[in-house]
Design a protein around this motif. Structure first.
Motif, PDB file in Angstrom:
ATOM      1  N   THR A  57       0.840  -1.206   0.000  1.00 42.83           N
ATOM      2  CA  THR A  57       0.000   0.000   0.000  1.00 42.83           C
ATOM      3  C   THR A  57       0.872   1.253   0.000  1.00 42.83           C
ATOM      4  O   THR A  57       0.602   2.214  -0.735  1.00 42.83           O
ATOM      5  CB  THR A  57      -0.955  -0.003   1.209  1.00 42.83           C
ATOM      6  N   LEU A  58       1.940   1.261   0.792  1.00 40.70           N
ATOM      7  CA  LEU A  58       2.864   2.402   0.822  1.00 40.70           C
ATOM      8  C   LEU A  58       3.560   2.590  -0.526  1.00 40.70           C
ATOM      9  O   LEU A  58       3.701   3.718  -1.007  1.00 40.70           O
ATOM     10  CB  LEU A  58       3.903   2.220   1.928  1.00 40.70           C
ATOM     11  N   ILE A  59       3.993   1.491  -1.131  1.00 45.50           N
ATOM     12  CA  ILE A  59       4.652   1.567  -2.442  1.00 45.50           C
ATOM     13  C   ILE A  59       3.690   2.152  -3.472  1.00 45.50           C
ATOM     14  O   ILE A  59       4.046   3.033  -4.255  1.00 45.50           O
ATOM     15  CB  ILE A  59       5.139   0.172  -2.884  1.00 45.50           C
ATOM     16  N   ARG A  60       2.470   1.663  -3.433  1.00 46.74           N
ATOM     17  CA  ARG A  60       1.443   2.131  -4.377  1.00 46.74           C
ATOM     18  C   ARG A  60       1.138   3.615  -4.161  1.00 46.74           C
ATOM     19  O   ARG A  60       1.046   4.390  -5.120  1.00 46.74           O
ATOM     20  CB  ARG A  60       0.196   1.289  -4.184  1.00 46.74           C
ATOM     21  N   THR A  61       1.013   4.036  -2.916  1.00 44.89           N
ATOM     22  CA  THR A  61       0.731   5.434  -2.595  1.00 44.89           C
ATOM     23  C   THR A  61       1.879   6.335  -3.037  1.00 44.89           C
ATOM     24  O   THR A  61       1.656   7.412  -3.598  1.00 44.89           O
ATOM     25  CB  THR A  61       0.460   5.593  -1.086  1.00 44.89           C
ATOM     26  N   ALA A  62       3.109   5.876  -2.820  1.00 43.98           N
ATOM     27  CA  ALA A  62       4.271   6.671  -3.248  1.00 43.98           C
ATOM     28  C   ALA A  62       4.287   6.807  -4.764  1.00 43.98           C
ATOM     29  O   ALA A  62       4.581   7.887  -5.299  1.00 43.98           O
ATOM     30  CB  ALA A  62       5.557   6.028  -2.758  1.00 43.98           C
ATOM     31  N   GLY A  63       3.949   5.742  -5.473  1.00 43.15           N
ATOM     32  CA  GLY A  63       3.896   5.799  -6.935  1.00 43.15           C
ATOM     33  C   GLY A  63       2.838   6.767  -7.417  1.00 43.15           C
ATOM     34  O   GLY A  63       3.056   7.535  -8.359  1.00 43.15           O
ATOM     35  N   ASP A  64       1.663   6.758  -6.769  1.00 48.14           N
ATOM     36  CA  ASP A  64       0.599   7.695  -7.126  1.00 48.14           C
ATOM     37  C   ASP A  64       1.041   9.133  -6.887  1.00 48.14           C
ATOM     38  O   ASP A  64       0.774  10.016  -7.704  1.00 48.14           O
ATOM     39  CB  ASP A  64      -0.674   7.409  -6.312  1.00 48.14           C
ATOM     40  N   ALA A  65       1.736   9.371  -5.775  1.00 46.47           N
ATOM     41  CA  ALA A  65       2.200  10.725  -5.461  1.00 46.47           C
ATOM     42  C   ALA A  65       3.229  11.200  -6.491  1.00 46.47           C
ATOM     43  O   ALA A  65       3.205  12.363  -6.912  1.00 46.47           O
ATOM     44  CB  ALA A  65       2.792  10.768  -4.056  1.00 46.47           C
ATOM     45  N   GLU A  66       4.115  10.304  -6.920  1.00 45.15           N
ATOM     46  CA  GLU A  66       5.110  10.663  -7.937  1.00 45.15           C
ATOM     47  C   GLU A  66       4.432  11.019  -9.257  1.00 45.15           C
ATOM     48  O   GLU A  66       4.833  11.981  -9.923  1.00 45.15           O
ATOM     49  CB  GLU A  66       6.101   9.516  -8.145  1.00 45.15           C
ATOM     50  N   GLU A  67       3.404  10.257  -9.643  1.00 46.03           N
ATOM     51  CA  GLU A  67       2.680  10.547 -10.883  1.00 46.03           C
ATOM     52  C   GLU A  67       1.990  11.901 -10.812  1.00 46.03           C
ATOM     53  O   GLU A  67       2.017  12.679 -11.767  1.00 46.03           O
ATOM     54  CB  GLU A  67       1.648   9.457 -11.159  1.00 46.03           C
ATOM     55  N   LYS A  68       1.374  12.199  -9.670  1.00 44.19           N
ATOM     56  CA  LYS A  68       0.697  13.486  -9.506  1.00 44.19           C
ATOM     57  C   LYS A  68       1.695  14.636  -9.538  1.00 44.19           C
ATOM     58  O   LYS A  68       1.438  15.673 -10.142  1.00 44.19           O
ATOM     59  CB  LYS A  68      -0.118  13.502  -8.213  1.00 44.19           C
TER      60      LYS A  68
END
Length: 187
Positions: free
Chosen positions: A164-175
């Protein structure tokens, strides 16, 4: 909770989307996942532990410890060689003291060629979807104690949190990249 064998779970579009959203299918795992598999091998006194993500046609090693180097280099196996697929299909833990007694594993390469004779796998659940399995394996038949299974279950929950943390970090990088692109265009 009663579970039923359901191979259609493997192809469920929502589950496959959740697996893809981890960002772990085609890149190395994370230091956090690596620590968890290392911890599992020590705590369970098991020669190997894996975080696998199960797609419609393969299992991907998101993290592993103790696999043969040739398998590590490939990074995945077809579902026909997977034991973890049954954790997803059953949507339940799979505990085998001797894999040779499991009817579904007759002719399975993990058992016949790699010598996986004991298996304990817990579902990795993120956002209501079973993405794969966190498992420990042994080359010898062995009973899995209740303490070992509780430990594996707790570690599987920690794996889900890490994903979940990895996924959230990836979403934040995309944004952040999208915002930077908008700002660049606006100047």
């Amino acid at each position: 909770m009663t579970t039923t064998f359901d191979p259609s779970r493997l192809a469920d579009p929502g589950r496959l989307s959740a697996v893809a959203a981890t960002g772990l299918l085609d890149r190395p795992g994370s230091p956090g996942l690596d620590r968890l598999v290392r911890l599992a091998t020590r705590l369970l006194d098991a020669p190997a532990a894996l975080v696998t993500l199960v797609t419609a046609d393969r299992q991907v090693f998101a993290a592993q410890r103790g696999l043969p180097p040739t398998l590590v280099a490939v990074g995945a196996t077809p579902l026909s060689s997977s034991i973890c697929r049954y954790v997803v299909e059953d949507d339940a833990p799979l505990i085998l003291t001797d894999t040779r007694t499991e009817r579904r594993l007759a002719g399975n390469a993990a058992v016949d060629q790699l010598g996986v004779l004991a298996y304990a796998g817990m579902p990795i659940r993120v956002a209501g979807q079973t993405l794969g399995s966190f498992c420990a394996v042994d080359g010898q038949p062995r009973p899995w104690s209740s303490t070992a299974l509780e430990t594996l279950e707790d570690l599987a929950a920690a794996v889900a949190s890490e994903i979940t943390l990895i996924r959230t970090a990836g979403d934040a990088e995309e944004k952040a990249a999208a915002i930077a692109a908008i700002l660049e265009v606006s100047h």
